[in-house]
Design an enzyme around this catalytic site. Sequence first.
Site, PDB file in Angstrom:
ATOM      1  N   ASN A 154      20.086  10.930  26.408  1.00 10.99           N
ATOM      2  CA  ASN A 154      20.945  10.916  27.299  1.00 10.99           C
ATOM      3  C   ASN A 154      22.289  10.212  26.919  1.00 10.99           C
ATOM      4  O   ASN A 154      22.545   9.257  26.767  1.00 10.99           O
ATOM      5  CB  ASN A 154      20.515  10.161  28.814  1.00 10.99           C
ATOM      6  CG  ASN A 154      19.341  10.849  29.282  1.00 10.99           C
ATOM      7  OD1 ASN A 154      19.293  11.828  29.637  1.00 10.99           O
ATOM      8  ND2 ASN A 154      18.339   9.789  29.913  1.00 10.99           N
TER       9      ASN A 154
ATOM     10  N   GLU B 179       6.952  16.585  20.789  1.00 10.93           N
ATOM     11  CA  GLU B 179       7.687  15.812  21.237  1.00 10.93           C
ATOM     12  C   GLU B 179       6.529  14.564  21.909  1.00 10.93           C
ATOM     13  O   GLU B 179       6.197  15.009  23.057  1.00 10.93           O
ATOM     14  CB  GLU B 179       8.974  15.815  22.040  1.00 10.93           C
ATOM     15  CG  GLU B 179       9.480  14.355  22.528  1.00 10.93           C
ATOM     16  CD  GLU B 179      10.683  14.683  23.276  1.00 10.93           C
ATOM     17  OE1 GLU B 179      11.484  15.573  23.044  1.00 10.93           O
ATOM     18  OE2 GLU B 179      10.889  13.535  24.220  1.00 10.93           O
TER      19      GLU B 179
ATOM     20  N   ASP C 249       5.822  15.505  32.054  1.00  9.90           N
ATOM     21  CA  ASP C 249       6.545  14.406  31.692  1.00  9.90           C
ATOM     22  C   ASP C 249       5.824  13.473  30.937  1.00  9.90           C
ATOM     23  O   ASP C 249       5.616  12.169  31.622  1.00  9.90           O
ATOM     24  CB  ASP C 249       7.595  14.015  32.482  1.00  9.90           C
ATOM     25  CG  ASP C 249       8.513  13.131  32.026  1.00  9.90           C
ATOM     26  OD1 ASP C 249       8.748  12.862  30.700  1.00  9.90           O
ATOM     27  OD2 ASP C 249       9.524  12.829  32.689  1.00  9.90           O
TER      28      ASP C 249
ATOM     29  N   ARG D  89      16.035  20.324  22.753  1.00 12.50           N
ATOM     30  CA  ARG D  89      14.899  19.766  23.504  1.00 12.50           C
ATOM     31  C   ARG D  89      14.641  20.853  24.623  1.00 12.50           C
ATOM     32  O   ARG D  89      15.311  21.487  25.134  1.00 12.50           O
ATOM     33  CB  ARG D  89      15.035  18.458  24.448  1.00 12.50           C
ATOM     34  CG  ARG D  89      15.347  17.485  23.074  1.00 12.50           C
ATOM     35  CD  ARG D  89      15.617  15.953  23.919  1.00 12.50           C
ATOM     36  NE  ARG D  89      14.259  15.499  24.416  1.00 12.50           N
ATOM     37  CZ  ARG D  89      14.086  14.952  25.657  1.00 12.50           C
ATOM     38  NH1 ARG D  89      15.042  15.067  26.714  1.00 12.50           N
ATOM     39  NH2 ARG D  89      13.065  14.218  26.096  1.00 12.50           N
TER      40      ARG D  89
ATOM     41  N   LYS E 143      19.742  16.960  24.299  1.00 10.56           N
ATOM     42  CA  LYS E 143      19.380  17.420  25.662  1.00 10.56           C
ATOM     43  C   LYS E 143      20.300  18.019  26.375  1.00 10.56           C
ATOM     44  O   LYS E 143      21.460  17.401  26.696  1.00 10.56           O
ATOM     45  CB  LYS E 143      19.022  16.051  26.433  1.00 10.56           C
ATOM     46  CG  LYS E 143      18.335  16.136  27.687  1.00 10.56           C
ATOM     47  CD  LYS E 143      18.139  14.581  28.296  1.00 10.56           C
ATOM     48  CE  LYS E 143      17.661  14.708  29.689  1.00 10.56           C
ATOM     49  NZ  LYS E 143      17.225  13.528  30.182  1.00 10.56           N
TER      50      LYS E 143
ATOM     51  N   ARG F 238       7.989  22.657  38.824  1.00 10.18           N
ATOM     52  CA  ARG F 238       8.658  22.385  37.476  1.00 10.18           C
ATOM     53  C   ARG F 238       7.912  22.772  36.236  1.00 10.18           C
ATOM     54  O   ARG F 238       8.571  22.725  35.168  1.00 10.18           O
ATOM     55  CB  ARG F 238       9.185  20.931  37.795  1.00 10.18           C
ATOM     56  CG  ARG F 238       9.969  20.358  36.965  1.00 10.18           C
ATOM     57  CD  ARG F 238      10.380  18.851  36.964  1.00 10.18           C
ATOM     58  NE  ARG F 238       9.998  17.962  36.061  1.00 10.18           N
ATOM     59  CZ  ARG F 238       9.627  16.777  36.015  1.00 10.18           C
ATOM     60  NH1 ARG F 238      10.148  15.903  37.045  1.00 10.18           N
ATOM     61  NH2 ARG F 238       9.448  16.139  35.095  1.00 10.18           N
TER      62      ARG F 238
ATOM     63  N   LYS G 153       8.037  18.485  24.825  1.00  6.51           N
ATOM     64  CA  LYS G 153       6.817  17.479  25.113  1.00  6.51           C
ATOM     65  C   LYS G 153       5.614  17.937  24.862  1.00  6.51           C
ATOM     66  O   LYS G 153       5.389  19.226  25.149  1.00  6.51           O
ATOM     67  CB  LYS G 153       7.388  17.026  26.417  1.00  6.51           C
ATOM     68  CG  LYS G 153       8.696  16.260  26.548  1.00  6.51           C
ATOM     69  CD  LYS G 153       8.921  15.426  27.889  1.00  6.51           C
ATOM     70  CE  LYS G 153      10.169  14.802  27.592  1.00  6.51           C
ATOM     71  NZ  LYS G 153      10.350  13.907  28.852  1.00  6.51           N
TER      72      LYS G 153
ATOM     73  N   HIS H  30       2.225  12.061  37.952  1.00 10.20           N
ATOM     74  CA  HIS H  30       3.489  11.972  38.516  1.00 10.20           C
ATOM     75  C   HIS H  30       3.148  11.192  39.949  1.00 10.20           C
ATOM     76  O   HIS H  30       3.791  11.702  40.963  1.00 10.20           O
ATOM     77  CB  HIS H  30       4.147  13.195  38.624  1.00 10.20           C
ATOM     78  CG  HIS H  30       5.806  12.915  38.760  1.00 10.20           C
ATOM     79  ND1 HIS H  30       6.304  12.424  39.596  1.00 10.20           N
ATOM     80  CD2 HIS H  30       6.616  13.384  37.925  1.00 10.20           C
ATOM     81  CE1 HIS H  30       7.659  12.421  39.440  1.00 10.20           C
ATOM     82  NE2 HIS H  30       7.685  12.636  38.248  1.00 10.20           N
TER      83      HIS H  30
ATOM     84  N   ARG I 270      13.692   3.306  28.966  1.00  9.41           N
ATOM     85  CA  ARG I 270      12.194   3.210  28.941  1.00  9.41           C
ATOM     86  C   ARG I 270      11.798   2.473  27.742  1.00  9.41           C
ATOM     87  O   ARG I 270      10.764   2.646  27.049  1.00  9.41           O
ATOM     88  CB  ARG I 270      11.695   4.584  28.555  1.00  9.41           C
ATOM     89  CG  ARG I 270      12.040   5.728  29.569  1.00  9.41           C
ATOM     90  CD  ARG I 270      12.312   5.164  31.260  1.00  9.41           C
ATOM     91  NE  ARG I 270      12.719   6.122  31.848  1.00  9.41           N
ATOM     92  CZ  ARG I 270      12.873   6.028  33.390  1.00  9.41           C
ATOM     93  NH1 ARG I 270      12.379   4.745  33.758  1.00  9.41           N
ATOM     94  NH2 ARG I 270      13.306   6.682  34.098  1.00  9.41           N
TER      95      ARG I 270
ATOM     96  N   GLU J   5       6.058   4.850  28.746  1.00  5.82           N
ATOM     97  CA  GLU J   5       6.686   4.925  30.343  1.00  5.82           C
ATOM     98  C   GLU J   5       5.645   5.061  31.243  1.00  5.82           C
ATOM     99  O   GLU J   5       5.829   4.165  32.316  1.00  5.82           O
ATOM    100  CB  GLU J   5       7.686   6.000  30.065  1.00  5.82           C
ATOM    101  CG  GLU J   5       8.474   6.069  31.414  1.00  5.82           C
ATOM    102  CD  GLU J   5       9.455   7.523  31.343  1.00  5.82           C
ATOM    103  OE1 GLU J   5       9.408   7.993  30.181  1.00  5.82           O
ATOM    104  OE2 GLU J   5      10.181   7.701  32.511  1.00  5.82           O
TER     105      GLU J   5
ATOM    106  N   GLU K  60      18.296  17.276  33.972  1.00  5.62           N
ATOM    107  CA  GLU K  60      18.582  15.808  34.534  1.00  5.62           C
ATOM    108  C   GLU K  60      19.884  15.506  34.182  1.00  5.62           C
ATOM    109  O   GLU K  60      20.518  14.270  34.039  1.00  5.62           O
ATOM    110  CB  GLU K  60      17.885  14.694  33.783  1.00  5.62           C
ATOM    111  CG  GLU K  60      16.253  15.103  33.897  1.00  5.62           C
ATOM    112  CD  GLU K  60      15.584  14.065  33.558  1.00  5.62           C
ATOM    113  OE1 GLU K  60      15.787  13.239  32.750  1.00  5.62           O
ATOM    114  OE2 GLU K  60      14.174  13.743  34.117  1.00  5.62           O
TER     115      GLU K  60
HETATM  116  C1  BDP Z   1      11.767  10.946  31.601  1.00  5.63           C
HETATM  117  C2  BDP Z   1      12.335   9.747  31.431  1.00  5.63           C
HETATM  118  C3  BDP Z   1      13.850   9.829  31.285  1.00  5.63           C
HETATM  119  C4  BDP Z   1      14.395  10.638  30.081  1.00  5.63           C
HETATM  120  C5  BDP Z   1      13.802  11.882  30.228  1.00  5.63           C
HETATM  121  C6  BDP Z   1      13.777  12.742  29.184  1.00  5.63           C
HETATM  122  O1  BDP Z   1      12.050   9.149  32.614  1.00  5.63           O
HETATM  123  O2  BDP Z   1      14.326   8.499  31.113  1.00  5.63           O
HETATM  124  O3  BDP Z   1      15.795  10.631  30.026  1.00  5.63           O
HETATM  125  O4  BDP Z   1      12.220  11.689  30.305  1.00  5.63           O
HETATM  126  O5  BDP Z   1      12.929  12.976  28.088  1.00  5.63           O
HETATM  127  O6  BDP Z   1      10.334  10.886  31.118  1.00  5.63           O
HETATM  128  O7  BDP Z   1      14.922  13.282  28.821  1.00  5.63           O
END
Ligand code: BDP
Length: 716
Positions: A229, A406, A384, A343, A306, A355, A379, A540, A187, A412, A310
């Site tokens: 990640n 956060e 998101d 996180r 994290k 979600r 966040k 979204h 991002r 993004e 995901e």
């Molecule tokens: C999302 C992003 C992704 C991130 C994720 C995160 O698309 O790339 O890894 O958040 O915050 O907004 O972990």
Amino acid sequence: MKKNLLILLLLSSLPFRFSIHAEDGYELWMRYHTISNQPTLKEYKKAITNWTIKGESAIIDAAKKELQTGLNGLLGNFIPETNQLSINGIVIAGTINNLSDIADAALKEKLKHLGSEGYVIVSGKVNKKKAIIIAANSDIGVLYGVFHFLRVLQTQLDITGLAIESAPKTKIRVLNHWDNLDRTVERGYAGFSLWDWHKLPDYLYTRYTDYARANASIGINGTVLTNVNANALVLTKDYLEKVAALAGVFRPYGIKVYLTARFSAPIEIGKLKTADPLDPDVVWWWNEKVKEIYSYIPDFGGFLVKANSEGQPGPQNYERSHADGANMLADALKPFNGIVMWRAFVYDNNVPEDRAKQAYNEFVPLDGTFRDNVLIQVKNGAIDFQPREPFHPLFGAMPKTPEMMEFQITQEYLGFATHLVYLATLFEECLKSDTYAKGKGSTVASIIDGSLEHKSLSGMAGVSNIGTDRNWTGHPFGQANWYAFGRLAWDPYLTSGDIANEWIRMTFSNSENFINTVKSIMLASREITVNYMTPIGLHHIMGRGHHFGPGPWVSEGRPDWTSLYYHRADSLGIGFDRTSTGSDAVSQYFPPVRDQFENVETCPENVLLWFHHLPWDYKMKSGRTLWDEMCYKYYAGVDSVIWMQKEWEKTKGLIDNERYNQVKTLLKMQEKEAIRWRDACVLYFQTFSKRPIPNDLEKPEQNLDYYINEKFYYVP
Ligand code: BDP
């Protein structure tokens, strides 16, 4: 020959005044160009004739360098350092210990309340001569004070009766770099990662120092170098040596280094069979790893994690809780004063009914079970980083646990680095939101700064928008978002308007004309973006994967990665019912807020479709139907981008052509992209509403298929 040499030497000592790449944005807000307002310049020159900074340390050296560079540049001539205190117009800086001869009782008293990073800046007298004193309790306070003093000059404030006191309201003020070891940035829209891992630890770019200067100038005191990640490799010896080299550059600016800890690292680089946080071998492995890290970086800040989100590994892979995972790392870090930022952005492979509810459901039951060196990083909203989200219901719902903010600085979901979107208004909206966790006045700001529950640990993280682009952030106005983040992390109660005012003056010009025009663009820009992207609480609905451009039609794959899941448009209406008759996400808020969102009459219209599924003919406060209102919002968004361009054109000649033209071109691109958003969304939602676009609005040039079939290759 000698004269040339002198000039050369002088030039090299003033890198920011005589940058070869004039006005390419590299200097950020630390543009120490000679003040052009003659009366102010004259006044400053009279008031500042010499300077001295007492003390000896790498941080004090950094402060000296900054003050020297800043004063030389801003005042347009060399301002000498002196040992003599009996000079009119001396700037004296230092810790209170080093200034004990000259500091009076009042100054000492003030500093008692300002902690280890605070400072005072006062106009006074020393040996009967006029002086400006910058005093702090620690070296880093001195450096922060110097930066603040330079900001006073850059913004051309009156310096005759200075009486400034400042101390940060949050403790951990960190950038989160989503930077990979191959230098791509997740991002990231401003080039590649600043960290040139291949050349580290030997080659240290001056850019690393300038990065640290920029952060210190706004009070940022930490940086997480790697992507959430995470790649376990960064925890190996080879990389730790590189990390240590960066930490060495940042240390004189009060910036600690943090890393992201991949939960499965014990397996991947430790050759263990498990990463179960309760397994003794795993505990041992992390303890040893942490010891090793501190042997390279004695002031290492800690880990950002994290986990179980995901697809990232985490304690739940072993039927353990987030607390089990966080505490295991916290115990390893504790002897070294390290912290864990865990996180709350979690969602697993099982698609939840909503979600938006998952983080709250997973974390609230764990309140009170985390070690005291763990912060939960939340966040700003529950989905998101959308253009607009209501504040995250987790804020205030874990009173026994420090919750840190956060924010996402990288855009993004807000047009990448081609859209001018000043994010401070988004940040401010969230920080000012009242959670009612402990009754009226329990703002998000008061939770993340720790004041509501008297927490000693507190913080704010910003997902960085910085890369190798010459101007750091791609869009020149992206710099304002980095700046605003730092200023709000220092003081979450500042207003976006005041921050914009400072930033414009420091970055561009002190001309009132220019400031007024640009400030109005900046303050309106986020709402404008919401209008052409996701008005009335839509969210979204962006393009799949890359998140560039509109994609309200995205329907394949995991349901909560589709747009349909969020907008729920059908022939009857549109919106996500999160009331008690729907997913009941409203129940996660404290009663007055819950009731406000639950009731369609009291729910703010800017988040209406976030909480309610409403018929197309639902009557809005404007008297229009929901469908018409949506159309007008989308069109107003595009019209406002045209307005931004016209406003910007008024500034021609008031600043350099380079940046003027760059912004002009980007605004043109923004218009094109805003039209894409508007037309794609209106045409798509029209397939459900079956209602016409109001007559006074021009009709889209392309049809829906055109937008659905658009392809974007290699989007960053
Ligand atoms: C999302 C992003 C992704 C991130 C994720 C995160 O698309 O790339 O890894 O958040 O915050 O907004 O972990």
